[in-house]
Design an enzyme around this catalytic site. Sequence first.
Site, short mmCIF file in Angstrom:
data_model
loop_
_atom_site.label_atom_id
_atom_site.label_comp_id
_atom_site.label_asym_id
_atom_site.label_seq_id
_atom_site.Cartn_x
_atom_site.Cartn_y
_atom_site.Cartn_z
N GLN A 9 0.74 -1.30 0.09
CA GLN A 9 -0.07 0.05 0.03
C GLN A 9 0.76 1.26 0.03
O GLN A 9 0.43 2.29 -0.61
CB GLN A 9 -0.81 0.12 1.24
CG GLN A 9 -2.14 -0.84 0.78
CD GLN A 9 -2.99 -0.05 -0.20
OE1 GLN A 9 -2.88 0.83 -0.47
NE2 GLN A 9 -3.85 -1.02 -0.76
N ALA A 49 3.33 -4.83 -7.57
CA ALA A 49 3.52 -3.99 -8.83
C ALA A 49 2.28 -3.18 -9.03
O ALA A 49 2.41 -2.06 -9.33
CB ALA A 49 3.84 -4.87 -10.17
N THR A 97 8.33 -20.28 -15.43
CA THR A 97 8.80 -19.84 -16.27
C THR A 97 8.85 -18.35 -16.24
O THR A 97 7.70 -17.73 -15.66
CB THR A 97 8.59 -19.97 -17.71
OG1 THR A 97 8.83 -21.27 -18.16
CG2 THR A 97 9.36 -18.96 -18.78
N CYS A 108 -9.71 -5.75 -2.35
CA CYS A 108 -8.84 -6.98 -2.77
C CYS A 108 -9.53 -8.33 -2.25
O CYS A 108 -9.07 -9.48 -2.23
CB CYS A 108 -7.78 -7.01 -1.77
SG CYS A 108 -6.83 -5.67 -2.30
#
Lengths: 370, 370
Positions: free
Chosen positions: B165, B186, B223, B311
Amino acid sequence: MSQRAIDAMLPYFRDKFFNPSAPYQPAVEIRRDYQLAKSRIAQAIGARGDEIIITAGATESINLALNSFDGHIVTTAIEHHAVLSVAKARNHTLVPVDSRGRVSVEAVAAAITDETTIVSVGLANSEIGTIQPLREIAEIVGRERARRQQVSSKTPIFFHTDASQGAGQLDLSVARLGVDMMTVNASKVYGPKQVGLLWTAPPVKLRPVIVGGGQELGLRSGTENVAGVMGFEAALTEAVSHRKSTVENLTLLRNKLERLLIDAFPDAILSGHRRHRLASHLHISFAGLDAERLVFALETRGVYVATGSACAANKGTRSHVLTAIGLSDAEADGSLRLSLSGDLDEPAIDRAAEIIIDEVRREYERLETL
Amino acid sequence: MSQRAIDAMLPYFRDKFFNPSAPYQPAVEIRRDYQLAKSRIAQAIGARGDEIIITAGATESINLALNSFDGHIVTTAIEHHAVLSVAKARNHTLVPVDSRGRVSVEAVAAAITDETTIVSVGLANSEIGTIQPLREIAEIVGRERARRQQVSSKTPIFFHTDASQGAGQLDLSVARLGVDMMTVNASKVYGPKQVGLLWTAPPVKLRPVIVGGGQELGLRSGTENVAGVMGFEAALTEAVSHRKSTVENLTLLRNKLERLLIDAFPDAILSGHRRHRLASHLHISFAGLDAERLVFALETRGVYVATGSACAANKGTRSHVLTAIGLSDAEADGSLRLSLSGDLDEPAIDRAAEIIIDEVRREYERLETL
């Protein structure tokens, strides 16, 4: 990535970047877009949107599938590292494969014990392209399930497949494959990296690996990768709609490349099943040569080839797949994994063959003069 | 997402899409780009590239951090659902917060037992913006560690923070914060969704949640999300370099909006700490109103506000944060969470205040006529 996949993602990086769990209308629309994309992804494998969990790629999907059940795991010696890593931390049996990389259905049946909860066999192998007889293995698992019901056993048994390798070339209908759980990766169909799915048949009860806000039906928390799913949907539907022509084209080109290389080096060893093999794959071994030297020689001439699976970050170890199919060390160390992409054409293949033949000859000559 | 972040990602979707574990030169260059981006991300928090693990976002980072250690967890009642979900599956203590949402350092100290292995306190709260006294909590954890060394206890204790945050507004130097593990997301700094990091100080030994190919130092397989990390790096370094002016601008605008709303509704309740609060956050409660009706009224006029944290995917439950700071049900249900983004200006704030005041008045009038 396919341009269609990129184009599908871009709006969700800016104008449509809202959190799909936010309450206002533009965010609610994002949620709808996301659910619709999931439904279309599910359709491509003959499933429903609420039967798939979006993950950060095949590795996470495999971990989620296999860790949802305690007990014994049956898998093969040539699986992806994610399957092998989870299996090896548990009671497990690795079923061997034959020299062409096919697993025997009887060997799978023999490996199943009363404690087996998961059978996991990849649809096609990433290194040698061999396609496995999933339908027959599914029948074995189904028979074992019926047997357990008869003896009132409460131990579940489910059949999982990592179908990432075959997604652009093979029929992925979960009903026709007969599986209970299936992993698919977006980047293998020219979608984005770090996006994948785990499909489960309704009786399967997953145990979440990552907990939190309760996204993905509570089975995989974290704010949804909206753009990634848009890219996955675009790439997967594109791959499915072009599947037939893609396979025809790849088969033609791969067979031509194979013929040119074998004509030049009749002693080279082709690995992978002759018939049950991905059209994109050509695995060839030049016993005695150093494949890593070949990689470097070829890359300077614009031909990018691999020596093994690129999915393992730790290098310097011999491929477990090549060991499992019985290649000698000298054969394994001289092996090239040639993967063809859909945008190649015959002149490109002719040119690639010419360069590969040239460099392999040069290496053999260098060794003779030592 | 910031345009810089998108621009940083685009090349890695096409020309630079190689698997960073592949052996040929263009793939090796991608690996270098990826490592360099990780180093720069690490620099932004005062750390080294090999001390951070890239994950699919804050939720996964939190799961990885907290599940690496058995034992008792100390955390607060107002944490992100990921922290609470992991804690609640374990032996844990939820330390309460005061009416402004601050945790008391003494309460944290009192909650630590001989079995405590993790103390996890978020840098700033997502709903009310309150910033926690991490430095002081770090000292408590440090003292407990020293005490255990003296009595030859082998039980480790580490201090984790979810700094997602505050990342665009607060100093994230891990040394200055005094933490042992830190989660950063991000998308909270205008980077891509489903990309995050977990930083750990060298003594911390993580236990992987997702196993497979051994990427991210063997601690998080799959990956690498090369494009996502490029976007993360661009967004984070941009956020850090503009941090001071961002905070100045947001403080000015948030304070103006707060003043306008409080002037119009002197009885409204402001939540969050007056001084230790994110500049982007304004949390205001209109007791007796239905905040969800307000969300819908405001969205038609172009003002997007939230009622709680976005969220959590499961809706319809009252915010655990508002309960923890002691708001009554009527106050909690009439609460708006207003988040300001860096691209707003004063005329936009004036207009937003006008619309919010108008709609809140309309709701109060509607209730009076019922």
